[in-house]
Enzyme design. Structure first.
Site, PDB file in Angstrom:
ATOM      1  CG  HIS A 152      -4.780   0.442   6.389  1.00 44.23           C
ATOM      2  ND1 HIS A 152      -3.693   1.098   6.915  1.00 44.23           N
ATOM      3  CD2 HIS A 152      -4.690  -0.838   6.826  1.00 44.23           C
ATOM      4  CE1 HIS A 152      -2.968   0.251   7.632  1.00 44.23           C
ATOM      5  NE2 HIS A 152      -3.543  -0.930   7.606  1.00 44.23           N
TER       6      HIS A 152
HETATM    7  O1  RIB Z   1      -1.450  -1.728   3.742  1.00 45.71           O
HETATM    8  C1  RIB Z   1      -2.848  -1.674   3.881  1.00 45.71           C
HETATM    9  C2  RIB Z   1      -3.521  -1.947   2.572  1.00 45.71           C
HETATM   10  O2  RIB Z   1      -3.224  -3.280   2.137  1.00 45.71           O
HETATM   11  C3  RIB Z   1      -5.060  -1.895   2.670  1.00 45.71           C
HETATM   12  O3  RIB Z   1      -5.587  -1.467   1.446  1.00 45.71           O
HETATM   13  C4  RIB Z   1      -5.423  -3.326   2.937  1.00 45.71           C
HETATM   14  O4  RIB Z   1      -6.759  -3.640   2.527  1.00 45.71           O
HETATM   15  C5  RIB Z   1      -4.444  -4.046   2.068  1.00 45.71           C
HETATM   16  O5  RIB Z   1      -4.953  -4.032   0.734  1.00 45.71           O
END
Ligand code: RIB
Ligand code: CA
Length: 319
Positions: free
Chosen positions: A245
């Site tokens: 992500h």
């Molecule tokens: O939903 C994904 C996000 O939530 C990413 O930033 C992961 O590191 C968590 O913080």
């Protein structure tokens, strides 16, 4: 020679936060001038310690790391994502816990304030965690938005389901009030939601290449993704794999990932206490008309990418 772009990273280091940091630190066109941490994947303090662990891995003890909020603007912490990122927040990968550097004496907001003046008019923000620090900075630092070029946020879900609830993505649901404040502030905002981050998938092929590269960074990422594949991959995709992500959001900031559908639209955050709490309500009704211009839009939202970034990511990480 264009000077590197100064970037402040606000994160909850975290397996994919670490990927984003390592990706940015490997680039000559980016200068990570400061890092602030916030609760989310772990406590803000643990996330700061994890950030120091990652920075020592690549010899970057020079970058200030400031601890930020341990709870949201409203209410209390509802959970920490240790089930996804491991008890230590870095996939219990065995990376040494000891560090030889300390966190900054400044708070997260104080570091944001200082950097906004040191790099006035050039500083960009990458926010890949709950947005509490950024919201508090907006609340307390006069004219902050005048000195910041833009903010790129990993968070939300436009036309896909959430990951922390059917409606909400983790970074947003941790602090919806903060997210609403940040997204509606007077600065250019880019949102990189699950719509694209869930199709940029790291696979066992990528892990094998990282293992074969056999460098300290590639071994570390291979170790943390082993945990992430098991916890995130099996749960979300039914096979061992994982999204990256925060690294995708970092690549949107650098321009290495250019979404093919990337409109400026209106985004609002559900701050009610119902089943929709933390949802990012994105006005994508223009989808079937090629997203005509939306002057009242407050956010550029990445809706479609081609799924090829993981190959670029592992190349950046030395594989
Ligand atoms: O939903 C994904 C996000 O939530 C990413 O930033 C992961 O590191 C968590 O913080
Ligand atoms: Ca994160």
């Amino acid at each position: 020679m264009t000077p590197p772009v100064p970037v402040l990273v606000d994160c909850d280091t975290g397996v994919d936060d670490a990927m984003a940091l390592l990706y940015l630190l490997a680039r000559d066109d980016i200068d990570v001038v400061g890092i602030t941490t916030v609760f989310g994947n772990n406590t803000a303090a643990q996330c700061a310690h994890n950030t120091l662990r990652v920075l020592e891995l690549v010899g970057r003890r020079d970058i200030p790391v400031a601890v930020g909020a341990e709870r949201p603007l409203v209410g209390e912490v509802t959970y920490l994502a240790t089930h996804v990122h491991g008890n230590d927040g870095l996939g219990d990968s065995g990376l040494p816990m000891e560090v030889s550097t300390a966190v900054s004496d400044l708070s997260a907001v104080e570091l944001i304030d200082r950097l906004s003046f040191e790099h006035a008019g050039r500083l960009r923000i990458l926010a890949v965690a709950p947005l509490t620090n950024i919201a508090r900075a907006l609340e307390t630092i006069p004219d902050l938005t005048d000195r910041i070029v833009d903010i790129v946020i990993m968070g939300g879900a436009a036309d896909v389901a959430g990951n922390q609830s059917p409606a909400a993505e983790a970074n947003i649901i941790h602090d919806p009030e903060a997210a609403q404040l940040v997204i509606s502030a007077a600065w250019p905002t880019t949102l990189v939601p699950l719509d694209v981050t869930m199709v940029e998938v790291l696979t066992e092929r990528h892990r094998s290449m990282l293992i074969a590269a056999d460098t300290p960074v590639s071994r570390f990422v291979a170790a943390t993704t082993d945990f992430y594949f098991e916890r995130y991959g099996m749960d979300s995709y039914g096979v061992r794999c994982s999204p990256c992500h925060d690294a995708v959001a970092a690549a949107v900031l650098t321009g290495e990932v250019v979404p093919s559908v990337f409109p400026v639209i209106d985004v609002q955050v559900d701050c009610t206490d119902g089943p929709g709490r933390g949802a990012t309500i994105c006005d994508t009704r223009g989808r079937y008309r090629g997203f005509p211009s939306m002057p009242e839009g407050n956010c550029r939202v990445a809706l479609v990418t081609d799924g090829t970034f993981p190959d670029l990511l592992i190349a950046a990480l030395g594989a």
